[in-house]
Design an enzyme around this catalytic site. Structure first.
Site, PDB file in Angstrom:
ATOM      1  N   LYS A  52      -8.010   2.897  -1.458  1.00  0.00           N
ATOM      2  CA  LYS A  52      -7.576   3.475  -2.737  1.00  0.00           C
ATOM      3  C   LYS A  52      -8.349   2.809  -3.869  1.00  0.00           C
ATOM      4  CE  LYS A  52      -3.251   4.616  -5.197  1.00  0.00           C
ATOM      5  NZ  LYS A  52      -1.785   4.448  -5.185  1.00  0.00           N
ATOM      6  N   SER A  59       0.837   8.685  -5.509  1.00  0.00           N
ATOM      7  CA  SER A  59      -0.470   8.617  -6.134  1.00  0.00           C
ATOM      8  C   SER A  59      -1.609   8.354  -5.143  1.00  0.00           C
ATOM      9  CB  SER A  59      -0.490   7.526  -7.201  1.00  0.00           C
ATOM     10  OG  SER A  59      -0.292   6.255  -6.604  1.00  0.00           O
ATOM     11  N   SER A  80       4.265   5.928  -3.537  1.00  0.00           N
ATOM     12  CA  SER A  80       2.888   6.424  -3.588  1.00  0.00           C
ATOM     13  C   SER A  80       2.132   6.367  -2.274  1.00  0.00           C
ATOM     14  CB  SER A  80       2.089   5.651  -4.645  1.00  0.00           C
ATOM     15  OG  SER A  80       2.463   6.086  -5.921  1.00  0.00           O
TER      16      SER A  80
END
Lengths: 536, 549
Positions: free
Chosen positions: A115, A190, A214
Site C-alpha cells: 500500500k 482504503s 481498510s
C-alpha cells in the site's frame, strides 16, 4: 433480490499457464452452481517455495508471469500507482541464491504489493496524495525491511484512498481502481489497490493498513483474505499515520495461510515504535495443515459468538444469509455457536469518526510544504501553508482535517474527543466480556457487497455507515480476519461476501486456525474473479 | 518582492542536509565562565546583575507612584537538558553543530517516522521535580501542542498538558544583602517534559528564511512558577536559583546565551490592597539575569505610570520584547484571545509510568542542593556574603567542601577561595576545575600557616606557584627551604647583626624616630629570606632596639 451463489472452486493459479485454464472454470461457474468440487485453495507462498526448491521453475519465471499479468490487467484495474523496476533483478538474486545452494528466506521469490502509505526506500510513497507526489522516502518501513530480509520482492505500490481516508479507493488523488469481479464497482477501501491486486493475482500477497476496516472491507469486496492484526503486533514505523491509536498494517492473501505467513514475517516488537508489543509471535504455520489431515470435527469445542447487532436492519439480505450459512458451516465443523450482544456496538461508528478525524488533523499537520512534498510558493507564510495544503489535499482529507480540528478545539474537546474515548472504553469492555464467553466472534465484514463506482461518492454518511462492521474492532485494538464465505448476485459472475472473525488480543493464532479450516472445507466456493478469464 | 519566501527551507530529503545556513562558532565555554554573571565565581560578588538598579530615571515622583502599586510576577523557565541524544530520536544533542547535520527522519517529521522516548529525559524530569520539592505524577503522559511554524517539523510539539511529571513544589532562596537580604520561598506550579523546536533564521533583507533543525527534538523541562515574585530582583534571583539547581543536578549547562536556559516573564501590577490581578504582560528575549531585572523594573514603572495617569486601559495582554539597547520593553505582538493549541494525548507514546522505587532511588542519588548548602554553610558560622558566594557555583562549593573535609579551618578556607584564588581565576579566565591547586594542597597550605610552619606571606607566594604550576606544599617548602624560623636564638642572631650594621638608624630610632622599627624588621626579614616568624622577630627586635647598652 440477492442470493448466495456457490460456484465451484478453481485452481490456485500460480503461473500464467495455469491461470489461462481458469477461463474454462470460471465460465463454468457462471453457468452452473452445481459444478464438481475442486481441491481447496492452495497457499501461493508455499507453492512458490516448493516449485523454487524443486527447480520446477525459477523466481524470474514466476516474476515474469506476474508482471505480464499486471501488464494485461492493469489498464482496466489500476491497482498500482507504481510498479517497481527492480522486480526481475530481485528475482534474479533469489535464483542466484538457489543456484549457490544458499539458504532461502521464507518469503524468497514471493511477490508482494505494498500500500502506498507504507514507506519503501527510494520508491515513490505518496499515500495517494498530491501533497506527496514524487516523494521517495529515505528509509524502509520496519515491515518492508523485514519482508526484504526474508527474501520477499516488492512488486509495487498500490492505490488507496488518500491517506487511508475512504472506503472505496475513489479518494485517491491519482486514479480509481476497479473491482476485478466487476469493473464498474469499487474494490472497497482504503486498501482497495492491495485487495484488488491479490484478487487479480497481480501479486501473491500484499500489505494494507487498517484504521477502521481498510483491510477487511476491501478483502470482502474483492473476495480475498484480509487480516488485521492486534494493535501493536506489527510496527507502525514507516506507516504514514492516519489515526495513530487505530492504525495497523494488515495483510492480504488469496488464502488464510498466505495472509498468516505474511503477518508472521512482519510481526514483532520494534524499538522504533513504542506502541509495538513485546508479546511473543507464535509460529502460525503449524496451523495450516492440509485438508487431508483434518479430523472429522476439526473445530470441535470452539466457541463462536455471532454478533446480533451485525445482522440487524441495514444489512443486505444476501450478506445476512451468507453469514448465517457460514455460521452453519462452522457448526458443522464442530463449533459451538451462540448469539452474543454488544450493547455499545452502534456507538462505535460516531466515536470512530471523532477519534480518527481528530488524530488525523494532527498527524497531517506535518504536510505543510516546508520540508518535502509539494510546495506552492507564496508571498507570505500563512499563504504558503494555505495554498500548499489547499492544493495538496483532496476533498475527503480536508473534510476530515476540519472535523478533527473542530473536535479538538477548546470548548469542544470534552463533548467530542473525550466522550468518544469514553465510548471506546465501553466498546473495549463489551468485547472483552463477549470474548471471555467465546473463542471468536463472527459478523459480516460489510453490510453489502461491492457497490458501483460513484454510487456513494457524494454521500459520505452512507459511505461511513458501511464501516459499521469493522470500526469497533479498531477501537478495541483486536485482531480480525475477513475471508470470503459466499457470493451474492451482481456483476458478471456474482460478487464475493466476506465473513469477519474477531479474536482476543494477540490471539491471531486461533483466528488463523479457524479461518484456515473454514476456508479449506468450504464446499463449492471458489473466489477467482471473472476478469482473469476475460483478459486471458 | 519576496516570492522566494521560505523556498530555501526545502531540504534535500536524501542527503538530509539543508543548504548551508549560518555557521555558528561552538562556544566552548565552561559552565562557570558563561551564562550569567552571577554564575561566575568572582564576578558574582563584584557585579551581580540583579544588583543593577533600573536606570529609567527613577525620579522621586515615580518612587512615590510606585509605592502605591504591587507587581505580580510569574516566570516560565525552559531548561534545555544535557542528554547525549535528543528526546525522541537518537540524533546527538550538541549545541553549535553545522546546521541540519544532527537530524533524522524522526526529528525532521518525515512521513511514517515515530518518536521513542529517551529515558534520560524522564530521569532528569524526576531529578528536577524532586529538587523543586514537587509532587511527582507516577503516571503521566505526553500530549501534542499544535501550531504551524516552519521550525516545527511535525506541526505539533510533543509536550505535557494536564498531567505534568511534577507539580506543586517550591524553591527557597536568599536575596543578597545589597538588595536588602532576606529569605524567600517561591511556589513552583509545575515541571513538564517537552521537545524544543528548530531555529528559524531570517535573512537581513527579509526576503527569505532558513530553518536549522538541529535543535528540533532537543529535550526541555519547562518550569512554571507561581506568581509569587514582586520585583525585578526577586525574579532575577529566582531565575538564578533555577540555573544553579539545574547545574547542581547536572541536568543542564544552564547557559543563557546558548539558550539552554530561557525565561519568559509574566507581569502585572495592581494597587496595593487589591485582590484581583491586573492585566498580564509577557516579556520575552531576556537572555541575562541583569536584563531580566531591569526589564521587569522598567515594566513595573511603565505600568504604574499608566495607572497613575488614568490610562490603565492602555495596559493590554501582549508580548513585549526587552530592547537591550534602548533599555526598555517594546510591543512584539498583541494577543487576540487565547491561542488554541488543541492539546490531545500523544497516541504514539505510551504513558510514563514511574515506580516508587525508581523515584526513591533518584531521590537517594540527589546531590546536596544549593539551599541545603547555604543553610549548612550558615550553620558553620560563615556570613551570608560568604555563604552566597560559595554556594553559588557547584564546582566552587564542591571545592570548598573538599578543602574543609580535609581539615582546613572553615573561615580560612573561605577566605583563600574567595580572595586570592578567585582573583587568580578571574585574571586567568579559568574555572576552579581547571586550576592546578588541588583541594588537598590548599588544605595543607592552610594548615601549614596555621601551625606556623610557614608565614602567611610565604603562604601567599606558595599559593600562586601552586596555582600556576601545581605541586605540593610540602615539596615546595622543602625545595625552597621555606620553613619558618621560629628559633629565638637564630632570630636574635640576625637581629643583632642587622642592628649592629645600621648604627645610624639605631641612633635615629633611639632619639625618638620609632617608626624605624619597620625598617629594621624589614632588614631582618630580608636576611631570613622571609622565613622569620614575624611575631618573634618583632619581639626580639624591640628588645634589642630598646636595650640600654
Amino acid at each position: 433480490m440477492l442470493s448466495t451463489l456457490q460456484p465451484p472452486r478453481s485452481l490456485s493459479l500460480l503461473p500464467l499457464r495455469r491461470f489461462q485454464c481458469s477461463k474454462h472454470i470460471v465460465s463454468a461457474a457462471s453457468s452452473s452452481s452445481t459444478a464438481p468440487v475442486t481441491s481447496p485453495p492452495q497457499s501461493q507462498i508455499l507453492t512458490t517455495r516448493r516449485s523454487l526448491l524443486s527447480g520446477e521453475t525459477t523466481a524470474v519465471e514466476i516474476a515474469k508471469s506476474y508482471l505480464s499479468r499486471i501488464r494485461l490487467t492493469e489498464p482496466q484495474l489500476k491497482c498500482f500507482l507504481h510498479v517497481s523496476e527492480n522486480v526481475l533483478k530481485d528475482a534474479q538474486e533469489v535464483d542466484q541464491r538457489i543456484a549457490k545452494g544458499e539458504e532461502l528466506g521464507p518469503l524468497a521469490g514471493v511477490l508482494i504489493g505494498v500500500k502506498d502509505n507504507i514507506c519503501t526506500e527510494g520508491m515513490p510513497s505518496t499515500a495517494a496524495s498530491r501533497i506527496l507526489e514524487h516523494y521517495r522516502p529515505p528509509f524502509d518501513a520496519t515491515a518492508i525491511k523485514k519482508i526484504k530480509e526474508l527474501g520477499g520482492i516488492v512488486v509495487g505500490k498500490t492505490n488507496m484512498d488518500e491517506f487511508g481516508m475512504g472506503s472505496t479507493t475513489e479518494a485517491s488523488a491519482f486514479q480509481v481502481t476497479a473491482n476485478p469481479w466487476d469493473l464498474t464497482r469499487v474494490p472497497g477501501g482504503s486498501s482497495g489497490g492491495s485487495a484488488a491486486a491479490v484478487a487479480a493475482r497481480q501479486c501473491m500477497v500484499s500489505l494494507g493498513s487498517d484504521t477502521g476496516g481498510s483491510v477487511r472491507q476491501p478483502a470482502s469486496f474483492c473476495g480475498v483474505v484480509g487480516l488485521k492484526p492486534t494493535y501493536g503486533r506489527v510496527s507502525r514505523f514507516g506507516l504514514m499515520a492516519y489515526a495513530s491509536s487505530l492504525d495497523v498494517i494488515g495483510c492480504f492473501g488469496s488464502t488464510v495461510a498466505d495472509a498468516g505467513m505474511l503477518l508472521h514475517a512482519i510481526s514483532g516488537y520494534d524499538r522504533f515504535d513504542s506502541t509495538s508489543s513485546k508479546q511473543d509471535v507464535p509460529e502460525f504455520q503449524s496451523q495450516f495443515l492440509s485438508v487431508d489431515h483434518f479430523e472429522s470435527k476439526p473445530l470441535k469445542g470452539v466457541k463462536v459468538g455471532i454478533i446480533r447487532e451485525t445482522l440487524e436492519d441495514g444489512v443486505d439480505s444476501g450478506v445476512r444469509s451468507a453469514t448465517q450459512e457460514a455460521a452453519s458451516h462452522l457448526e458443522a465443523l464442530g463449533c459451538m455457536l451462540t448469539e452474543v450482544s454488544l450493547p455499545s456496538f452502534s456507538l462505535g461508528l460516531p466515536a470512530y469518526y471523532v477519534i480518527a478525524s481528530s488524530e488525523s488533523s494532527s498527524n497531517l499537520s506535518r504536510y505543510d510544504g516546508v520540508r518535502y512534498g509539494n510546495q506552492v510558493m507564496a508571498e507570505e507564510l500563512n499563504k504558503l501553508y494555505e495554498c500548499s495544503r489547499g492544493e495538496g489535499f483532496g476533498e475527503e482529507v480536508k473534510m476530515r482535517i476540519l472535523m478533527g480540528t473542530y473536535a479538538l478545539s477548546a470548548g469542544y474537546y470534552d463533548a467530542y474527543y473525550k466522550r468518544a474515548q469514553q465510548v471506546r472504553t465501553l466498546i473495549q469492555k463489551d468485547f472483552k466480556a463477549a470474548l471471555e464467553q467465546n473463542d471468536i466472534l463472527i459478523s459480516p465484514a460489510a453490510p453489502s457487497a461491492a457497490y458501483k463506482i460513484g454510487e456513494k461518492k457524494d454521500d459520505p454518511l452512507a459511505m461511513y455507515a458501511g464501516d459499521i462492521m469493522t470500526v469497533n474492532v479498531n477501537l478495541a485494538g483486536l485482531p480480525a480476519v475477513v475471508l470470503p464465505c459466499g457470493l451474492v448476485e451482481g456483476g458478471p459472475s456474482g460478487l464475493p461476501v466476506g465473513l469477519q472473525m474477531i479474536g482476543a488480543a494477540f490471539d491471531e493464532e486461533k483466528l488463523l486456525k479457524v479461518g484456515h479450516i473454514f476456508e479449506q472445507t468450504l464446499k463449492g466456493s471458489s473466489f477467482i474473479p471473472p476478469l482473469l478469464a476475460n483478459v486471458a | 518582492m519576496s516570492t522566494t519566501l521560505l523556498r530555501t527551507i526545502q531540504l534535500n530529503q536524501f542527503s538530509l542536509l539543508g543548504t548551508a545556513l549560518i555557521r555558528r562558532r561552538s562556544n566552548n565555554v565552561s559552565v562557570r565562565c558563561c551564562g550569567s554573571q552571577t554564575a561566575t565565581t568572582h564576578e558574582a560578588k563584584q557585579t551581580p546583575p540583579s544588583r543593577v538598579a533600573p536606570k529609567n530615571h527613577k525620579s522621586n515622583k515615580l518612587d512615590e507612584i510606585l509605592r502605591d502599586y504591587e507587581a505580580v510576577i510569574g516566570i516560565e523557565t525552559h531548561v534545555q537538558l544535557s542528554t547525549l541524544t535528543k528526546a525522541f530520536c537518537s540524533c546527538s544533542n550538541n549545541y553549535g553543530s553545522y546546521p541540519n547535520t544532527s537530524i533524522c527522519p524522526v526529528c525532521m517529521g518525515l512521513p511514517g517516522a515515530l518518536p521513542v522516548l529517551n529515558s534520560k529525559v524522564v530521569e532528569f524530569g524526576v531529578r528536577l521535580g524532586l529538587a523543586l520539592n514537587c509532587e511527582l505524577s507516577l503516571k503521566s503522559k505526553f500530549d501534542r501542542k499544535q501550531y504551524f511554524y516552519p521550525d516545527l517539523p511535525k506541526g505539533y510539539q510533543i509536550s505535557q498538558f494536564d498531567i505534568p511529571i511534577a507539580s506543586g513544589g517550591y524553591v527557597d532562596l536568599d536575596i543578597p544583602l545589597e538588595f536588602g537580604g532576606g529569605h524567600r520561598r517561591f511556589g513552583i506550579t509545575r515541571v513538564h517534559m517537552e521537545e524544543d523546536a528548530g531555529k528559524s533564521l531570517h535573512s537581513d533583507t527579509e526576503d527569505y528564511s532558513q530553518v536549522d533543525l538541529n535543535r528540533a527534538g532537543v529535550p526541555l523541562l519547562e518550569i512554571v512558577s507561581e506568581p509569587d515574585m514582586r520585583s525585578g530582583v526577586e525574579a532575577a534571583e529566582y531565575a538564578c536559583e533555577m540555573q544553579r539547581i539545574a547545574r547542581y543536578l547536572g541536568v543542564s549547562n544552564g547557559n543563557m546565551q546558548e539558550g539552554s536556559l530561557r525565561c519568559d516573564v509574566n507581569i502585572s501590577i495592581r494597587p496595593i490592597g487589591q485582590a484581583e490581578f491586573g492585566t498580564k504582560v509577557e516579556i520575552k528575549n531576556l537572555n541575562a539575569f541583569s536584563a531580566m531585572s531591569r526589564a521587569i523594573d522598567f515594566e513595573i514603572s511603565r505600568q504604574a505610570l499608566l495607572y497613575d495617569q488614568g490610562k490603565a486601559d492602555q495596559i493590554v495582554t501582549e508580548t513585549r520584547l526587552w530592547d537591550e539597547g534602548a533599555q526598555k520593553t517594546v510591543t512584539m505582538r498583541k494577543k487576540e484571545g487565547l491561542a488554541d493549541y488543541r492539546y490531545f494525548p500523544e497516541p504514539d507514546l505510551p504513558e510514563v509510568i514511574l515506580t516508587q522505587e525508581y523515584v526513591d532511588s533518584i531521590r537517594a542519588s540527589l546531590p546536596e542542593l544549593p539551599e541545603a548548602k547555604r543553610r549548612r554553610y550558615e550553620a558553620m558560622g560563615l556570613g551570608m556574603q560568604d555563604v552566597l558566594f560559595l554556594a553559588n557555583d557547584v564546582s566552587v562549593a564542591e571545592y570548598f567542601d573538599a578543602v574543609i573535609g580535609k581539615g582546613a579551618e572553615v573561615k580560612l578556607a573561605a577566605n583563600w577561595i574567595m580572595g586570592d584564588i578567585a582573583a587568580y581565576l578571574k585574571n586567568e579566565k579559568l574555572s576552579i576545575n581547571d586550576m592546578k591547586l588541588t583541594t588537598q594542597e590548599l588544605a595543607e597550605l592552610i594548615a601549614a600557616i596555621k601551625d606556623g610552619t610557614i608565614s602567611g606571606k610565604i603562604g601567599k607566594e606558595i599559593l600562586f606557584e601552586l596555582l600556576a604550576k601545581g605541586g605540593t606544599v610540602k615539596g615546595m617548602i622543602k625545595e625552597k627551604d621555606l620553613v619558618q624560623i621560629t628559633d629565638p636564638a637564630e632570630i636574635e642572631k640576625m637581629v643583632i647583626k642587622v642592628v649592629s650594621e645600621n648604627q645610624k638608624q639605631l641612633e635615629q630610632y633611639r632619639s625618638g624616630k620609632t617608626k624605624l622599627q619597620g625598617y629594621f624588621a624589614g632588614q631582618v626579614m630580608k636576611m631570613s629570606k622571609g622565613k622569620a616568624n614575624p611575631g618573634l622577630l618583632n619581639k626580639i627586635l624591640l628588645e634589642k632596639l630598646n636595650a640600654k647598652d
